[in-house]
Design a protein around this motif. Structure first.
Motif, mmCIF file in Angstrom:
data_model
loop_
_atom_site.group_PDB
_atom_site.id
_atom_site.type_symbol
_atom_site.label_atom_id
_atom_site.label_comp_id
_atom_site.label_asym_id
_atom_site.label_seq_id
_atom_site.Cartn_x
_atom_site.Cartn_y
_atom_site.Cartn_z
ATOM 1 N N SER A 4 22.231 26.931 85.228
ATOM 2 C CA SER A 4 22.739 26.660 83.880
ATOM 3 C C SER A 4 23.166 27.990 83.258
ATOM 4 C CB SER A 4 21.649 26.014 83.022
ATOM 5 O OG SER A 4 20.635 26.960 82.727
ATOM 6 N N LYS A 5 23.738 27.931 82.061
ATOM 7 C CA LYS A 5 24.082 29.159 81.348
ATOM 8 C C LYS A 5 22.852 30.034 81.139
ATOM 9 C CE LYS A 5 26.233 28.796 77.439
ATOM 10 N NZ LYS A 5 26.927 28.383 76.191
ATOM 11 N N GLN A 6 21.697 29.413 80.980
ATOM 12 C CA GLN A 6 20.478 30.165 80.685
ATOM 13 C C GLN A 6 20.004 31.028 81.857
ATOM 14 O OE1 GLN A 6 20.959 26.864 79.642
ATOM 15 N NE2 GLN A 6 21.437 27.722 77.638
ATOM 16 N N ASN A 7 20.291 30.613 83.105
ATOM 17 C CA ASN A 7 19.787 31.407 84.232
ATOM 18 C C ASN A 7 20.896 31.924 85.148
ATOM 19 O OD1 ASN A 7 20.496 29.051 85.573
ATOM 20 N ND2 ASN A 7 18.514 28.754 86.556
#
Length: 114
Positions: A4-7
């Motif tokens: 995801s954008k987060q990781n």
């Protein structure tokens, strides 16, 4: 592994634009990108990479071979190799989109004025 954008691997480009590598290998690239208001990428083409742009949020303008096309949320367009193109955000809100390149567009970007 879930991505995801987060990781995902993050990078910045252009004038305060963001990119997150969701898939990054020589055969396939999938990038989630964000363009703030009044930003654009440089007009270019690829010798080998075929690309597909898909808008997640906002409204983008893409110029392909001199023709301007408006892409709204959940709309996309394919750009074949050797075709000059440029993504722009001329709207009043950020635009987020996915760009898929096959094979990767890394080291396959030729700048053009046309």
């Amino acid at each position: 592994m879930k991505i995801s954008k987060q990781n995902a691997e993050h990078y910045t480009w252009g004038d305060n634009c963001d990119g997150w590598h969701l898939v990054k290998n020589k055969d396939l690239s999938v990038i989630h990108e964000r363009m703030p208001v009044n930003t654009s990428e440089v007009r270019h083409y690829h010798n080998y990479a075929r690309q597909f742009f898909f808008v997640l949020s906002g409204t983008a303008t893409i110029e392909i071979s001199g023709k301007r096309i408006i892409l709204s949320r959940e709309e996309g367009i394919e750009v074949p190799p050797l075709v000059p193109h440029q993504m722009l955000n001329e709207s009043k809100h950020d635009v987020e989109f996915i760009v898929i390149s096959q094979p990767t567009s890394k080291d396959d970007r030729i700048l053009t004025n046309k």
